[in-house]
Structure formats: structure tokens, C-alpha cells
Design an enzyme around this catalytic site. Sequence first.
Site: not given
Length: 326
Positions: A57, A82, A208, A212, A214
Site C-alpha cells: 500500500k 482497515s 478472494e 468476500g 464480490d
Amino acid sequence: MTTTTPPVTLDDVRDAAARLKGVAHRTPVLRSRTLDALAGAEIFLKCENFQRVGAFKFRGAYNAASRLTPEQLSRGIAAYSSGNHAQAVALAARELGTTAVIVMPEDAPPSKRAATAGYGAEIVTYDRYTGDRVAIAEALAAERGLALIPPYEHPHVMAGQGTAALELLEEVGELDALLTPVGGGGLMAGSATAAKSLYPGIRTVGVEPEAGDDTKRSLEAGRRISVPVPRTIADGQALHTPGELTFSVNRRLLDEVVLVTDDEIRDAMRFAFERLKIVVEPSGATPLAALMNRRAGTLPRRVGVIISGGNIDAGRFAELCGSDAR
């Protein structure tokens, strides 16, 4: 005739790499004969658990923050996360001589929250199961005049994340497949942009947690699908809807999404610790779990994997990976 310019290109990723040179770590690539045998392929692990803040990140956060104007930097930065993006923005802000305010869920891992505060950020908490973190952060940014850097829904963030794959390909050469975790989709969007631009035939596989899925559902439906907020040990992937920008990229460039269970993630974390001698957080271990359980089917010969992060405290790691973890 009209054409749509993609939100991120190979040139954007290369520009981000130049901006990050000497600021972000060029993380190591590890090999394991045992893992090769389990996966049935030659596996190259890009270890972003050795990146600054312990996760990929930092690449996207710094690339985006470093492009703010002096006036924007003087007012400060806001973000929501988070944990890993929170730390990344906090550190980027400190590196650039400004301040950061981070919206974090109340149940964020204590180690990630402590690290974010340790980099000098102010933390505002919310309930991830009832609150809207985007709305909270946008209101806070508007009230205080802060520049908002989202965790994935931003072209400069995606470009920065793509430098992980660019470095991997520069070091090991052409790969037949690339596996990365998928949460909001920024890492995959940037990585797939770099990989497919350099090697159009490469197979891109997102991973994933089962709870989760999605992105998998969204790709199958051809539109963004929301799921209930996932309850999974992979907190970095506990998202209910893919990003709009990231999905616009991934629906074009992502070949497949596979799912892994929490127990498989635990086994992958334990394998990484015992056999590779590295600590990997649950979200970072999902592609390793997919390899170990042949979730992506028969793999081609040379496969790259991005281990996205290693931010987990000792107590939580022991809880998840101990002999009585199940």
C-alpha cells in the site's frame, strides 16, 4: 468514433516507479522448491511484506500524495482504511511534511491501528458493519479542507500499486501467470495493467476469501455486485463491493478469480512461516493458499505471486496459526 482512456496505463506505472525510486523498497523475490512441487509450477514470490509499512500500500499512497500541490499538503491528507492503507498514508504524509487523518473501523487489528498512530496520524473510528467509511471520510475531508486519498479508487494509487508487478517482471522476466489478492481491486488493476501491457498472453488470477467474493460475482455478472460485509480473517479483503474505477480495469484485464477458505489461509500463513521463514498476514496469504490447494487449476510453467503484506501482531498470528487454531 470515441475512445475511452483507461484510468491507468503502463506509462503511469513506469512514472510511479520513477517517483518511488529511493523512497519505497525494491522488495525481494523468493523461491521455494517445496512450493513449486505443491503448485506444479515454478513460483516467484514478490514479497511486499518487506515493503515500508509492511505492505504494498505504501507504493500507491506515496505516489498519490507526492503529486499534491504545496497548498494541499499544507492542509493535510485524509484517508479511510482497515489498516495497511492507513499506515501507508500516515507514513507518506510524514515523509512529505504534512499531517494525516485516517478513518478506521473500530475492530481494525490493534497492531495496524498502533502503527498508524505511530506514524503521527489522527485516527477517527467507525463501526464497519453499520457505518459508511467513504461518507465519513468525505465529510471529514470537506469540513477540514483535506485532500482525500482513497485506498484503491484513484488512478495514481492504482499506478503505484502496479509497480510491484513491474519490479517482479523486471527481475524475473516473462511470466505465464500472475496471482494477486483482490480486495478493492487496486493492486490487481495496477499489476494487470503492467503485466498485460508487457506480456499480453499472461494469465491474471485474483484471489478472494470465500466470504468476500464480490469481485468474482461482479465479473460473472458483468457489473459491480455487493455482498454482505465479509466476516473473514482476511481483514484487508473484507470489502463488500469492488471499486468503480478498479472494476473498470479488472473486468478487461482479470482472467479469473478463485476463492480460498479461512482454514486454507491459515495453512498458507503457517507454511510461509515454517518453510519460507516469513510472516504473512491473512490477506497476503490468499494467493499462496490458492497455489497450495490448486484453486487455479493446472498452472503454466512460470507463475508470479504478489504477497501483499505481513502486518499482523504476534498474538494474532499465534491465535490463527497455532496447533489449536481450528
